[in-house]
Design a protein around this motif. Structure first.
Motif, short mmCIF file in Angstrom:
data_model
loop_
_atom_site.label_atom_id
_atom_site.label_comp_id
_atom_site.label_asym_id
_atom_site.label_seq_id
_atom_site.Cartn_x
_atom_site.Cartn_y
_atom_site.Cartn_z
N ASP A 40 0.85 -1.19 0.00
CA ASP A 40 0.00 0.00 0.00
C ASP A 40 0.88 1.24 0.00
O ASP A 40 1.76 1.38 0.86
N VAL A 41 0.65 2.14 -0.95
CA VAL A 41 1.47 3.35 -1.06
C VAL A 41 0.81 4.48 -0.28
O VAL A 41 -0.41 4.70 -0.38
N CYS A 94 -3.43 9.70 -2.05
CA CYS A 94 -2.54 8.96 -2.95
C CYS A 94 -3.27 7.73 -3.47
O CYS A 94 -4.05 7.12 -2.74
N ARG A 95 -3.02 7.39 -4.72
CA ARG A 95 -3.61 6.18 -5.30
C ARG A 95 -2.69 5.66 -6.40
O ARG A 95 -1.87 6.42 -6.94
N VAL A 96 -2.86 4.40 -6.73
CA VAL A 96 -2.09 3.79 -7.81
C VAL A 96 -3.08 3.40 -8.90
O VAL A 96 -4.09 2.74 -8.64
N THR A 97 -2.79 3.84 -10.13
CA THR A 97 -3.69 3.55 -11.25
C THR A 97 -3.46 2.12 -11.74
O THR A 97 -2.46 1.48 -11.40
N GLU A 98 -4.37 1.65 -12.56
CA GLU A 98 -4.24 0.31 -13.15
C GLU A 98 -2.98 0.18 -13.98
O GLU A 98 -2.41 -0.89 -14.11
N MET A 103 -0.31 8.29 -8.15
CA MET A 103 -0.89 9.62 -8.28
C MET A 103 -1.06 10.24 -6.90
O MET A 103 -1.52 9.58 -5.96
N VAL A 104 -0.66 11.52 -6.78
CA VAL A 104 -0.75 12.23 -5.50
C VAL A 104 -1.48 13.53 -5.74
O VAL A 104 -1.31 14.18 -6.77
#
Length: 107
Positions: A40-41, A94-98, A103-104
Motif C-alpha cells: 500500500d502506497v 494517494c492512489r495507484v492507477t491500473e 498519483m498524488v
C-alpha cells in the motif's frame, strides 16, 4: 489528512517503489515522501513536524518512519506519531492507477 482536490499528478511508477521502500519526490512544487507499506502506497509531506527535517534522510523499516535528527518515529501506514505520540505527518491523498502510476493530490 488533506482532502482530495481532484488535482491528481503522477509522482512516480509503482515499479520503482518496492515494498518496504521510501522515496522523496516533488509534486507540484511540494516535497513529498512516498512509502510502500506492505504493497500500500502512502504519501506524506517530506518533513518532520518537529523541526522540518527531511524524512527521506531518515530510516524506514517497512512499518515505521524514523527522523534521524531527533529520532522521532511515525507509523508509516497512518502518519501518526509513535514517539512522541502527540504529533502526526501531513498526509496527501494517494492512489495507484491500473497502469501503475502513483498519483498524488497535493491540492
Amino acid at each position: 489528512m488533506s482532502a482530495a482536490t481532484g488535482q491528481w499528478q503522477e509522482a512516480m511508477r509503482i515499479d520503482d517503489l518496492w515494498e518496504g521502500d521510501m522515496e522523496a519526490v516533488e509534486v507540484a512544487g511540494k516535497k513529498v515522501l512516498l512509502v510502500n507499506v506492505g504493497g500500500d502506497v502512502r504519501a506524506y509531506e517530506n518533513r518532520c513536524p518537529h523541526q522540518a527535517w527531511a524524512l527521506d534522510e531518515g530510516d524506514f523499516d517497512g512499518e515505521t518512519i524514523i527522523c534521524t535528527r531527533h529520532m522521532w518515529e511515525f507509523d508509516a501506514g497512518s502518519g501518526q506519531g509513535v514517539n512522541p505520540n502527540n504529533c502526526r505527518l501531513t498526509v496527501y491523498p494517494c492512489r495507484v492507477t491500473e497502469s501503475g502510476a502513483i498519483m498524488v493530490d497535493v491540492g
